[in-house]
Every structure is written in C-alpha cells, then in structure tokens.
Design a protein around this motif. Structure first.
Motif, mmCIF file in Angstrom:
data_model
loop_
_atom_site.group_PDB
_atom_site.id
_atom_site.type_symbol
_atom_site.label_atom_id
_atom_site.label_comp_id
_atom_site.label_asym_id
_atom_site.label_seq_id
_atom_site.Cartn_x
_atom_site.Cartn_y
_atom_site.Cartn_z
ATOM 1 N N GLY A 115 0.318 -0.898 0.206
ATOM 2 C CA GLY A 115 0.098 0.264 0.475
ATOM 3 C C GLY A 115 0.716 1.265 0.484
ATOM 4 N N GLU B 30 -14.060 6.173 1.901
ATOM 5 C CA GLU B 30 -13.436 5.276 1.482
ATOM 6 C C GLU B 30 -13.662 4.129 0.932
ATOM 7 O OE1 GLU B 30 -12.937 4.258 5.913
ATOM 8 O OE2 GLU B 30 -11.776 6.376 6.610
ATOM 9 N N GLY B 31 -13.201 2.817 0.715
ATOM 10 C CA GLY B 31 -13.646 1.789 0.067
ATOM 11 C C GLY B 31 -13.728 2.465 -1.591
ATOM 12 N N GLU C 32 -12.378 2.577 -5.668
ATOM 13 C CA GLU C 32 -11.124 1.931 -6.212
ATOM 14 C C GLU C 32 -10.579 3.026 -6.758
ATOM 15 O OE1 GLU C 32 -11.848 -1.813 -7.822
ATOM 16 O OE2 GLU C 32 -11.684 -2.864 -6.083
ATOM 17 N N LYS D 3 -7.138 0.285 -3.569
ATOM 18 C CA LYS D 3 -8.946 0.451 -2.842
ATOM 19 C C LYS D 3 -7.935 1.531 -1.421
ATOM 20 C CE LYS D 3 -12.020 -2.105 0.172
ATOM 21 N NZ LYS D 3 -12.853 -3.144 -0.194
ATOM 22 N N VAL E 133 -8.580 2.591 2.116
ATOM 23 C CA VAL E 133 -9.334 2.225 3.176
ATOM 24 C C VAL E 133 -8.531 3.056 4.026
ATOM 25 C CG1 VAL E 133 -7.576 0.124 2.565
ATOM 26 C CG2 VAL E 133 -6.768 1.823 3.688
ATOM 27 N N ARG E 134 -8.221 4.608 4.145
ATOM 28 C CA ARG E 134 -8.098 5.152 5.694
ATOM 29 C C ARG E 134 -8.236 6.826 4.590
ATOM 30 N NH1 ARG E 134 -3.804 3.764 6.891
ATOM 31 N NH2 ARG E 134 -2.521 5.677 6.575
ATOM 32 N N THR F 170 -4.235 9.396 2.745
ATOM 33 C CA THR F 170 -4.703 9.145 2.529
ATOM 34 C C THR F 170 -4.865 7.647 2.067
ATOM 35 O OG1 THR F 170 -6.109 10.924 1.399
ATOM 36 C CG2 THR F 170 -6.596 8.179 0.841
ATOM 37 N N GLN G 3 -4.383 0.871 -0.398
ATOM 38 C CA GLN G 3 -4.485 -0.985 -0.092
ATOM 39 C C GLN G 3 -4.142 -1.301 -1.793
ATOM 40 O OE1 GLN G 3 -7.123 -3.556 0.412
ATOM 41 N NE2 GLN G 3 -5.701 -5.244 1.261
ATOM 42 N N THR H 288 -4.105 -3.316 -4.874
ATOM 43 C CA THR H 288 -5.054 -4.533 -5.122
ATOM 44 C C THR H 288 -4.689 -5.178 -6.205
ATOM 45 O OG1 THR H 288 -6.855 -3.597 -6.147
ATOM 46 C CG2 THR H 288 -7.391 -4.000 -3.244
#
Length: 102
Positions: A45, A56-57, A59, A79, A81-82, A93, A96, A98
């Motif tokens: 990440g 958040e969440g 893509e 993605k 995640v925070r 920010t 992650q 993927t």
C-alpha cells in the motif's frame, strides 16, 4: 530480534519507505482525476496527501512518477482504506494496492 519481539504496530508484511513523489489518482470509471504526493510506499500500500477527501472503499487507478524521469513508474489499482482529517498539507489517505498494472 524476531518479528514476534516487535510491538504490534511494527508487525507488517512489508517495510514502509518514506518517499516524496508526485501522484495522479484517477477514479476507476473515469469519474475524475486528482493530484497529490505519495509520502510512504510499501509492497502492500501507500499513504498519499490529497487536496480532496475521497470515499473510503472506493477503487482508483494511481500513477506515481519521478520528477527526475526515472523508470519504472508505478501504476496500480488501489482501494482507499483510510482518510484522515485534513492537515496543512492535505488529507492523509491510505491506499491498499490490489493490482499492479504493467
């Protein structure tokens, strides 16, 4: 010292590297493009600073380039995640990774 001897916050699959590289993030589905700076990078990440708080969440496709023209560049699907509260530098920010794109 083994990994079990380290405190919990240091038990990571990948080591974080502090960097300062320009970042361009494009929402998957071509919903917009945002620029910022990648401040930390690991095999799983990255942390970036953005002027806009993203969801958040969601893509994104990200592209990290070198201001010095070094290759290779990093292109990946990530993605979010925070998203942290805004600082003077922007919104920290967490992404992650993927998928890495060739």
């Amino acid at each position: 010292m083994s990994i079990s001897d380290k405190s919990y916050h240091e038990k990571r699959d990948f080591i974080r590297m502090k960097i300062d590289a320009p970042l361009e993030a494009t929402l998957t589905g071509d919903m917009g493009t945002y620029s910022g700076a990648c401040t930390e990078l690991s095999g799983g990440g990255m942390q970036v600073l953005l002027d806009t708080a993203l969801v958040e969440g969601s893509e994104w496709e990200v592209n990290i380039t070198s201001e010095h023209g070094h290759s290779p560049q990093l292109r990946a699907i990530v993605k979010i995640v925070r998203v942290e509260e805004k600082t003077d530098a922007g919104y920290p920010t967490g992404f992650q990774i993927t998928e890495v794109i060739n």
